[in-house]
Enzyme design. Sequence first.
Site, PDB file in Angstrom:
ATOM      1  CE  LYS A  56      34.422  44.761  32.675  1.00  0.00           C
ATOM      2  NZ  LYS A  56      34.077  43.383  32.243  1.00  0.00           N
ATOM      3  CD  GLU A  97      37.273  29.356  26.932  1.00  0.00           C
ATOM      4  OE1 GLU A  97      36.991  30.554  26.798  1.00  0.00           O
ATOM      5  OE2 GLU A  97      38.130  28.948  27.758  1.00  0.00           O
ATOM      6  NE  ARG A 122      40.983  29.664  26.723  1.00  0.00           N
ATOM      7  CZ  ARG A 122      40.842  30.859  27.305  1.00  0.00           C
ATOM      8  NH1 ARG A 122      41.843  31.405  27.940  1.00  0.00           N
ATOM      9  NH2 ARG A 122      39.691  31.495  27.235  1.00  0.00           N
TER      10      ARG A 122
END
Length: 611
Positions: free
Chosen positions: A273, A357, A385
């Site tokens: 990354k 979540e 969510r």
Amino acid sequence: MGPEQLNTLTDLQAKLLCDQLREQIIDSVSRTGGHLASSLGVVEATVAVHRVFDLETDRLVFDVGHQCYAHKILTQRGGQMGTLRKLGGLSGFPKPREHRADAFIAGHASNAVSVALGMARARTMNREDYCVLAMLGDGAMTGGLAYEGLSDAGQSGEQLVVILNDNGMSITKNVGGMANHLAQQRLKPQYLQFKKVYRKVTGCTAVGRGLYRFTHRAKQAVKDAVLHCSMFEDMGFTYLGPVDGHDVNYLTRLLRYAKELNCPVLLHIKTVKGKGYPPAEKEPDHFHGVGPFNREDGTPLNQTRESFSSVFGDTMRQLARERGDVCAITAAMPDGTGLTEFAREYPNCFFDVGIAEGHAAAMAAGMAKQRVIPVAAIYSTFLQRAYDMLIHDVAIQGLHVVFGVDRAGLSGEDGETHHGVFDVGYLSSVPGMKIYCPASFEEMRAMLRYAVEKVRGPVAVRYPKGGEGEFSALCGIEGASVIRPGTDVTIAAYGTMVNEALAAARLLGEKGKSAQVVKWNSISPLDVDTVASCAQKTGILLVAEECMDAGCVGRRVAAELALRGVSGIRLALVNLGDRFVQHGTVAELRALCGIDGASIAHRALEVMANG
């Protein structure tokens, strides 16, 4: 550069193209801000995909769209990168309205495989011929929806390529030298070519098909004994990997092979990354989403200001110092929710559950049932969510879970997938839920402390991205308060929208009109009495909100006044209406949507003129 040119690139040209893309992404994002590290990590994978597939016909679904900058440049949008995330400019996420090569909007995580499988099945039903790919980061694999999609896709038999971008999360490691050797052998071009021909030959006759089944079972037994990463193959995928995700030419060859297979394929790539920009490689989390920065050393150009999120984090640390029953939960956003320092200081009371979540809400319910006070800091747009768990696991039992609803209201440059404009409606619909709306840092501190120490049952403290405005006092915690007197019109608001209400009152004063401003400290339960009493004196009530019209506070007030038979009040609503709001700065979007101070004042004058 069109698909035809990309398809004819030499291996050397492909490498040079990757270098050029990386430079352009770093240069553009240093000026505009955006999601840098994620896009840098998938440059080679994106170029390889574009070399093999025609994405104006084939479908590529990103998960999440943070990875899409190289894709945008390769689809003739490189000249617009200077407008990235600006009002009227390029979105920071894939948007089909921008370009046909953007197959699907991707602002939330873990759904790409499900969406891609839907496209593949539609292709089969319509008897069409195109390829479907899903590119998901390993972070998305912390969300349960990703596994639901993978489980179904692997068993579907559909031609589908899933590219798993693994830049740090360990899924299940291969163990031992034999495992590594076998994995490398399985990815050699000679082996892949032999496998393709062998499948074709043995598929021609009944005897051949029987031979293939026998050899396949024998091979599987060997793999199961040596390789300890058979999860994807158990799901039904042809698994390729793990491979170097920064070798653009090897990736190209593997994708060409995957394209020829008429089955679900998972290509597991290992990436870095922030690849190619040392500051981002060193601090990939920091450079996940950044504002404009100095390209030479990565330092931000704009000074970091105190924010509601940082005040939330500081208050949580104070609470943890004072009592041993408080914990903090986040869903892959420790830095964004201001909890990084809390995590360092109280590691045993901090839980990052990943992009999950629903799990966060359910876990919080379990903790609350056992006499812990969980504070779950989740962005408003992502809390959507967890709505099922919020009702089923938390609210029905009246459990004391505190939700820190971050990024409430317009969140700015991330656009419609990230604006927190639905929580007013969906949280207010939950029986027993208390909702506090701080308009200042002092109120943030007081309301969070009150929610932890005084409330019993589910409670939300909703607050915006960024800092406070003109209003910086502590007005109250429950009910509503008059923060400016007036005689001609009453303007009611909550949260940082009180700053726009106060601005409107000043503008009206310049035109000789006296505006009273009433501030709701909490919106559930809703204090209608105070507001109605004030509005009856002025005869006009404007309710100004930074949320959708459906389920807004103004409509609840209108219904309550009608049920009570209250007359003599002209009511007008100022909110975002029934639409999704594009990206831009919060100030720009408030003006565009007609909820800034000038627009509120204009609306008040209209109502007064029509009286």
